[in-house]
Motif scaffolding. Structure first.
Motif, PDB file in Angstrom:
ATOM      1  N   ALA A 194       0.828  -1.207   0.000  1.00  0.00           N
ATOM      2  CA  ALA A 194       0.000   0.000   0.000  1.00  0.00           C
ATOM      3  C   ALA A 194       0.863   1.258   0.000  1.00  0.00           C
ATOM      4  N   ALA A 195       1.831   1.308   0.918  1.00  0.00           N
ATOM      5  CA  ALA A 195       2.701   2.484   0.996  1.00  0.00           C
ATOM      6  C   ALA A 195       3.531   2.626  -0.273  1.00  0.00           C
ATOM      7  N   ALA A 196       4.044   1.505  -0.766  1.00  0.00           N
ATOM      8  CA  ALA A 196       4.869   1.544  -1.978  1.00  0.00           C
ATOM      9  C   ALA A 196       4.059   2.024  -3.180  1.00  0.00           C
ATOM     10  N   ASP A 197       2.867   1.468  -3.351  1.00  0.00           N
ATOM     11  CA  ASP A 197       2.043   1.845  -4.509  1.00  0.00           C
ATOM     12  C   ASP A 197       1.667   3.318  -4.464  1.00  0.00           C
ATOM     13  N   ASP A 198       1.373   3.812  -3.274  1.00  0.00           N
ATOM     14  CA  ASP A 198       1.002   5.225  -3.142  1.00  0.00           C
ATOM     15  C   ASP A 198       2.139   6.130  -3.599  1.00  0.00           C
ATOM     16  N   TRP A 199       3.351   5.828  -3.120  1.00  0.00           N
ATOM     17  CA  TRP A 199       4.495   6.675  -3.504  1.00  0.00           C
ATOM     18  C   TRP A 199       4.861   6.491  -4.970  1.00  0.00           C
ATOM     19  N   LEU A 200       4.856   5.263  -5.446  1.00  0.00           N
ATOM     20  CA  LEU A 200       5.202   5.014  -6.848  1.00  0.00           C
ATOM     21  C   LEU A 200       4.225   5.690  -7.794  1.00  0.00           C
ATOM     22  N   GLY A 201       2.992   5.860  -7.360  1.00  0.00           N
ATOM     23  CA  GLY A 201       2.018   6.563  -8.188  1.00  0.00           C
ATOM     24  C   GLY A 201       2.322   8.044  -8.338  1.00  0.00           C
ATOM     25  N   ARG A 202       3.140   8.578  -7.429  1.00  0.00           N
ATOM     26  CA  ARG A 202       3.496   9.996  -7.467  1.00  0.00           C
ATOM     27  C   ARG A 202       4.953  10.232  -7.843  1.00  0.00           C
ATOM     28  N   ILE A 203       5.635   9.170  -8.277  1.00  0.00           N
ATOM     29  CA  ILE A 203       7.083   9.262  -8.441  1.00  0.00           C
ATOM     30  C   ILE A 203       7.496  10.221  -9.553  1.00  0.00           C
ATOM     31  N   SER A 204       6.758  10.256 -10.661  1.00  0.00           N
ATOM     32  CA  SER A 204       7.138  11.157 -11.754  1.00  0.00           C
ATOM     33  C   SER A 204       7.000  12.620 -11.341  1.00  0.00           C
ATOM     34  N   THR A 205       5.903  12.919 -10.637  1.00  0.00           N
ATOM     35  CA  THR A 205       5.687  14.297 -10.172  1.00  0.00           C
ATOM     36  C   THR A 205       6.761  14.705  -9.171  1.00  0.00           C
ATOM     37  N   ALA A 206       7.071  13.810  -8.228  1.00  0.00           N
ATOM     38  CA  ALA A 206       8.069  14.118  -7.209  1.00  0.00           C
ATOM     39  C   ALA A 206       9.451  14.306  -7.829  1.00  0.00           C
ATOM     40  N   THR A 207       9.775  13.473  -8.808  1.00  0.00           N
ATOM     41  CA  THR A 207      11.088  13.566  -9.445  1.00  0.00           C
ATOM     42  C   THR A 207      11.217  14.849 -10.249  1.00  0.00           C
ATOM     43  N   GLN A 208      10.173  15.191 -10.994  1.00  0.00           N
ATOM     44  CA  GLN A 208      10.219  16.424 -11.780  1.00  0.00           C
ATOM     45  C   GLN A 208      10.340  17.643 -10.882  1.00  0.00           C
ATOM     46  N   ALA A 209       9.642  17.623  -9.753  1.00  0.00           N
ATOM     47  CA  ALA A 209       9.739  18.742  -8.808  1.00  0.00           C
ATOM     48  C   ALA A 209      11.155  18.865  -8.257  1.00  0.00           C
ATOM     49  N   ALA A 210      11.787  17.731  -7.937  1.00  0.00           N
ATOM     50  CA  ALA A 210      13.153  17.754  -7.422  1.00  0.00           C
ATOM     51  C   ALA A 210      14.127  18.272  -8.476  1.00  0.00           C
ATOM     52  N   LEU A 211      13.903  17.919  -9.731  1.00  0.00           N
ATOM     53  CA  LEU A 211      14.738  18.423 -10.823  1.00  0.00           C
ATOM     54  C   LEU A 211      14.558  19.925 -10.998  1.00  0.00           C
ATOM     55  N   ASP A 212      13.309  20.375 -10.969  1.00  0.00           N
ATOM     56  CA  ASP A 212      13.011  21.791 -11.222  1.00  0.00           C
ATOM     57  C   ASP A 212      13.606  22.691 -10.153  1.00  0.00           C
ATOM     58  N   VAL A 213      13.465  22.293  -8.875  1.00  0.00           N
ATOM     59  CA  VAL A 213      13.938  23.160  -7.801  1.00  0.00           C
ATOM     60  C   VAL A 213      15.456  23.275  -7.802  1.00  0.00           C
ATOM     61  N   ARG A 214      16.140  22.298  -8.379  1.00  0.00           N
ATOM     62  CA  ARG A 214      17.602  22.315  -8.444  1.00  0.00           C
ATOM     63  C   ARG A 214      18.124  22.716  -9.818  1.00  0.00           C
ATOM     64  N   GLU A 215      17.217  22.999 -10.730  1.00  0.00           N
ATOM     65  CA  GLU A 215      17.568  23.388 -12.106  1.00  0.00           C
ATOM     66  C   GLU A 215      18.472  22.344 -12.752  1.00  0.00           C
ATOM     67  N   LEU A 216      18.028  21.091 -12.691  1.00  0.00           N
ATOM     68  CA  LEU A 216      18.777  19.975 -13.248  1.00  0.00           C
ATOM     69  C   LEU A 216      18.119  19.490 -14.529  1.00  0.00           C
ATOM     70  N   THR A 217      18.947  18.935 -15.415  1.00  0.00           N
ATOM     71  CA  THR A 217      18.444  18.307 -16.636  1.00  0.00           C
ATOM     72  C   THR A 217      18.623  16.803 -16.523  1.00  0.00           C
ATOM     73  N   PRO A 268      28.136  16.570 -14.569  1.00  0.00           N
ATOM     74  CA  PRO A 268      27.295  15.411 -14.293  1.00  0.00           C
ATOM     75  C   PRO A 268      27.064  15.227 -12.796  1.00  0.00           C
ATOM     76  N   ALA A 269      25.923  14.666 -12.443  1.00  0.00           N
ATOM     77  CA  ALA A 269      25.598  14.364 -11.051  1.00  0.00           C
ATOM     78  C   ALA A 269      24.545  13.266 -11.047  1.00  0.00           C
ATOM     79  N   VAL A 270      24.146  12.868  -9.861  1.00  0.00           N
ATOM     80  CA  VAL A 270      23.107  11.853  -9.686  1.00  0.00           C
ATOM     81  C   VAL A 270      22.071  12.393  -8.705  1.00  0.00           C
ATOM     82  N   LEU A 271      20.801  12.278  -9.084  1.00  0.00           N
ATOM     83  CA  LEU A 271      19.700  12.650  -8.194  1.00  0.00           C
ATOM     84  C   LEU A 271      19.036  11.381  -7.699  1.00  0.00           C
ATOM     85  N   LYS A 272      18.952  11.245  -6.392  1.00  0.00           N
ATOM     86  CA  LYS A 272      18.281  10.090  -5.784  1.00  0.00           C
ATOM     87  C   LYS A 272      16.980  10.584  -5.152  1.00  0.00           C
ATOM     88  N   VAL A 273      15.867  10.020  -5.592  1.00  0.00           N
ATOM     89  CA  VAL A 273      14.555  10.422  -5.082  1.00  0.00           C
ATOM     90  C   VAL A 273      13.962   9.233  -4.337  1.00  0.00           C
TER      91      VAL A 273
END
Length: 299
Positions: free
Chosen positions: A20-43, A67-72
């Motif tokens: 349940a917890a995993a599915d809930d977060w995985l359902g929001r993973i694209s939004t969360a990742t894009q937000a993390a990229l945007d706030v750090r101005e990453l490509t 180059p860098a690595v983003l872990k979400v």
């Protein structure tokens, strides 16, 4: 860009934290990742696969092209603990933290060479480099640290092991629990540990030949940190006619080179192998579980 989680991440999150917890977060993973990229101005370049077991790993470029690595990761996987450990090591023996979790879920770290780990080296060389790397990580923890102790974590694991163990593995479970009780009976040293140290967690780098990644940090005795390393390449060990003697030599070699008591390394290796094996069986991964328990039987 969509960020599809690798299957290893999907499976591991479900097993560790519940579907349940995993599915809930995985359902929001694209939004969360894009937000993390945007706030750090990453490509974003691409999602690394198979990636991690508790986070989405994205290869990125910073504003200047570096180059860098983003872990979400989900908050329930406690990425703040990894941040605290990496910040304290400050690049000494471990991957360098470039930015902490502004939103408590994402870490920006230096990019190493994910395709080149100690697992790619011959056995003897891999163990030598692993010993040299893990030695650097064993430092005094920061004041007021947030980490579990080895005693606390192993007590949690022991309780779960008792609840999940099948009757046929009861003798091994009893031996592992007895070893754990003996190892935690008296106060032990308290150093910062990687917590999940093994050959695949040490990658080639630019500023240093080898650097550790992906800690699951805790505080306690060094012997605990060697237990996962002892069972590296377990498939090969089980397949070899001399696997049991190889394991005993590996325990002694690591203990001697790092000045750690061999009996304590053996005891924690037994406990952690049985705990992992029981957990694998409970999750339906019978082949993995039986392999680990066969390995544990040699100890």
């Amino acid at each position: 860009m969509t960020f599809e989680p690798p299957q290893r991440l999907v499976r591991a999150l479900g097993e560790t934290y519940g579907e349940a917890a995993a599915d809930d977060w995985l359902g929001r993973i694209s939004t969360a990742t894009q937000a993390a990229l945007d706030v750090r101005e990453l490509t974003a370049e691409r999602v690394q696969a198979p990636g991690g077991r508790s986070c989405l790993v994205v290869l990125v470029r910073q504003t200047g092209g570096d180059p860098a690595v983003l872990k979400v990761a989900p908050a329930f996987a406690r990425p703040d603990l990894e941040w605290a450990a990496l910040a304290h090591w400050n690049g000494w023996g471990a991957v360098r933290l470039l930015e902490g979790p502004a939103d408590d879920t994402a870490l920006l770290i230096e990019r190493l060479h994910p395709e080149v780990s100690l697992h790619s080296l011959p056995e003897a060389k891999a163990l030598l480099e692993a010993a040299g790397t893990v030695r650097k990580l064993w430092i005094e923890p920061p004041a007021g640290h947030p980490f579990e102790t080895v005693s606390e974590r192993s007590a949690r694991q022991a309780a779960a092991m008792r609840a999940a163990a099948e009757p046929l593995v009861a003798p091994l479970v009893d031996a592992a629990l007895a070893a754990r009780d003996e190892l935690t009976a008296a106060p032990a040293e308290q150093v910062l540990l990687h917590g999940n140290f093994r050959q695949s967690k040490v990658l080639a780098g630019e500023r240093a030949p080898w650097l550790a990644v992906g800690p699951d940090p805790l505080v306690g005795e060094r012997a605990y940190d060697l237990a996962r390393l002892v069972r590296d390449r377990v498939d090969d060990l089980v397949a070899a006619a001399v696997g049991s003697s190889t394991v005993r030599r590996r325990v002694n070699r690591l203990a001697d080179s790092l000045e750690v008591d061999a009996d304590r390394v053996r005891g924690w290796t037994l406990f952690r192998a049985v705990e992992s094996g029981v957990r694998a069986l409970a999750a339906g991964r019978r082949q993995d579980g039986e392999l680990l328990l066969e390995f544990a039987g040699w100890l």
